[in-house]
Design a protein around this motif. Sequence first.
Motif, short mmCIF file in Angstrom:
data_model
loop_
_atom_site.label_atom_id
_atom_site.label_comp_id
_atom_site.label_asym_id
_atom_site.label_seq_id
_atom_site.Cartn_x
_atom_site.Cartn_y
_atom_site.Cartn_z
N LEU A 181 -8.99 1.80 -1.36
CA LEU A 181 -9.49 0.64 -0.62
C LEU A 181 -9.30 0.85 0.88
O LEU A 181 -8.65 1.81 1.31
N LEU A 182 -9.87 -0.05 1.66
CA LEU A 182 -9.81 0.07 3.11
C LEU A 182 -9.39 -1.24 3.75
O LEU A 182 -9.81 -2.33 3.33
N TRP A 183 -8.54 -1.11 4.78
CA TRP A 183 -8.19 -2.21 5.67
C TRP A 183 -8.61 -1.83 7.09
O TRP A 183 -8.61 -0.64 7.42
N LYS A 184 -8.96 -2.80 7.92
CA LYS A 184 -9.35 -2.47 9.28
C LYS A 184 -8.70 -3.45 10.28
O LYS A 184 -8.39 -4.59 9.94
N SER A 185 -8.49 -2.94 11.49
CA SER A 185 -7.78 -3.70 12.51
C SER A 185 -8.22 -3.24 13.90
O SER A 185 -8.53 -2.07 14.11
N LYS A 186 -8.17 -4.14 14.86
CA LYS A 186 -8.44 -3.79 16.25
C LYS A 186 -7.15 -3.46 17.01
O LYS A 186 -7.21 -2.85 18.06
N ASP A 187 -6.00 -3.88 16.46
CA ASP A 187 -4.76 -3.77 17.23
C ASP A 187 -3.56 -3.22 16.45
O ASP A 187 -2.43 -3.20 16.98
N THR A 206 -6.32 3.43 4.78
CA THR A 206 -6.54 3.57 3.35
C THR A 206 -5.28 4.17 2.73
O THR A 206 -4.25 4.31 3.40
N GLY A 207 -5.34 4.51 1.46
CA GLY A 207 -4.18 5.07 0.77
C GLY A 207 -4.43 5.05 -0.71
O GLY A 207 -5.57 5.15 -1.18
N THR A 208 -3.38 4.91 -1.49
CA THR A 208 -3.54 4.84 -2.94
C THR A 208 -4.29 3.56 -3.32
O THR A 208 -4.01 2.49 -2.80
N GLY A 209 -5.27 3.70 -4.20
CA GLY A 209 -6.10 2.57 -4.60
C GLY A 209 -7.54 2.71 -4.16
O GLY A 209 -8.43 2.06 -4.69
N LYS A 258 -1.95 -4.59 14.31
CA LYS A 258 -1.02 -5.68 14.00
C LYS A 258 -1.57 -6.55 12.88
O LYS A 258 -0.87 -6.81 11.89
N LEU A 259 -2.79 -7.03 13.03
CA LEU A 259 -3.43 -7.89 12.04
C LEU A 259 -4.61 -7.15 11.43
O LEU A 259 -5.42 -6.54 12.13
N TRP A 260 -4.73 -7.24 10.10
CA TRP A 260 -5.69 -6.45 9.36
C TRP A 260 -6.59 -7.34 8.49
O TRP A 260 -6.16 -8.40 8.03
N SER A 261 -7.81 -6.88 8.26
CA SER A 261 -8.70 -7.53 7.30
C SER A 261 -8.98 -6.55 6.17
O SER A 261 -9.06 -5.34 6.36
N GLY A 262 -9.15 -7.10 4.97
CA GLY A 262 -9.41 -6.27 3.80
C GLY A 262 -8.89 -6.94 2.54
O GLY A 262 -8.49 -8.10 2.57
N PRO A 263 -8.87 -6.24 1.42
CA PRO A 263 -9.28 -4.84 1.25
C PRO A 263 -10.77 -4.72 0.91
O PRO A 263 -11.33 -5.58 0.22
N TYR A 264 -11.41 -3.67 1.43
CA TYR A 264 -12.81 -3.39 1.18
C TYR A 264 -12.95 -2.24 0.19
O TYR A 264 -12.19 -1.28 0.24
N GLU A 265 -13.94 -2.33 -0.69
CA GLU A 265 -14.25 -1.26 -1.63
C GLU A 265 -15.07 -0.20 -0.90
O GLU A 265 -16.14 -0.50 -0.37
N LEU A 315 0.83 -1.20 0.00
CA LEU A 315 0.00 0.00 0.00
C LEU A 315 0.86 1.25 0.00
O LEU A 315 1.74 1.40 0.85
N SER A 316 0.61 2.15 -0.94
CA SER A 316 1.27 3.45 -0.96
C SER A 316 0.49 4.44 -0.12
O SER A 316 -0.74 4.37 -0.04
N ASP A 317 1.19 5.38 0.49
CA ASP A 317 0.57 6.52 1.16
C ASP A 317 -0.42 6.11 2.25
O ASP A 317 -1.54 6.61 2.30
N PRO A 318 -0.04 5.19 3.15
CA PRO A 318 -1.00 4.68 4.13
C PRO A 318 -1.45 5.75 5.11
O PRO A 318 -0.63 6.47 5.69
N ALA A 319 -2.76 5.86 5.29
CA ALA A 319 -3.34 6.84 6.22
C ALA A 319 -4.28 6.09 7.16
O ALA A 319 -5.07 5.25 6.73
#
Length: 324
Positions: free
Chosen positions: A52-58, A47-50, A60-67, A30-34
């Motif tokens: 899309l969205l990733w989500k995490s509680k900690d 999110t970032g370039t693309g 450390k571990l992420w789920s995604g990518p979501y449109e 992922l470029s430009d992570p925000a």
Amino acid sequence: MFICLLYFSTTHAQKKRPIKEAVPLDSIRLSDPAILADKKTNMYYMTGTGGLLWKSKDLKLWSGPYEIAQTNPNSWMGQNPMIWAAEFHQFKNKYYYFATFTNRDKIIDTVAGNKIERRASHILVSDNAQGPYLPMKDDIYLPVNKPTLDGTFWVDKNGKPYMIYCYEWLQNGNGTIEKIELKPDLSGSIGEGKLLFKASDSPWSREKDAKGNDKPNKVTDGPYLFKTGSGRLGMIWTSWIYDVYTQGVAYSKSGTLDGPWIQEKDPITPPNFGHGMLFQTFDGKWLMSVHSHKKVEGKTVRIPKFFEIDLSGDKLVVLKPYLP
């Protein structure tokens, strides 16, 4: 606030991506992570370039990518715009998606033989952190004939909202960072953009000209504003030291967006890290999100990374990599 509800197209919907679970941060490309640390859901959203969205509680571990980003195909963006450098910003009970959209089918200029595509910073809106993020009015925030990118958000001392963005070096030959006032609901801009500083103002970014002479680099990239513990207004931004992606910082002498902006002499992150933004974890720790570049099987990939930072004094200090 008027929100356009017709003719939406989800960017990249043609290629539905499978949702992955428990993905380590360093396995995400992922470029430009925000990051948005959303207290309503107690989740971190990235999110970032693309677009899309990733989500995490900690973190450390992420789920995604979501449109999550939806655009109007009848707008200036066209059917399937590229999305770069997206950011989340929460403001007045809404969530806003600042991003750069490019319509590759529209050419606005040709400079030194390079065709310049229609590209501009723009804002989408949602009632929820996870989206979907939808267009407001089909306003044009920035000039049609200028390529702009990496828009970010700031509310100045006067309470007025602003977009801070880059006017791309591809057209002007010396990239700038500028501001423009936004409407109270962020659905459009007010007046014209104003120069804050130029790429050539940097004492640390370098490149070679056509004759091999050393000179300031022409690139401005990824502005992001913050305040230190002492109340000092600062801005991180990114350029290059020859072929190394590098992030520096400037501080406003007046404490307002109008500056003047005084550039720090040295970069603030290790080499090969840039396009940073700052966020606070749910337990109060300040972090910087950046990406680095790496060659994998002959291709350049961009990997998100977090650094611990100290904002308690008069300057932003980058401490060490953050390991959740």
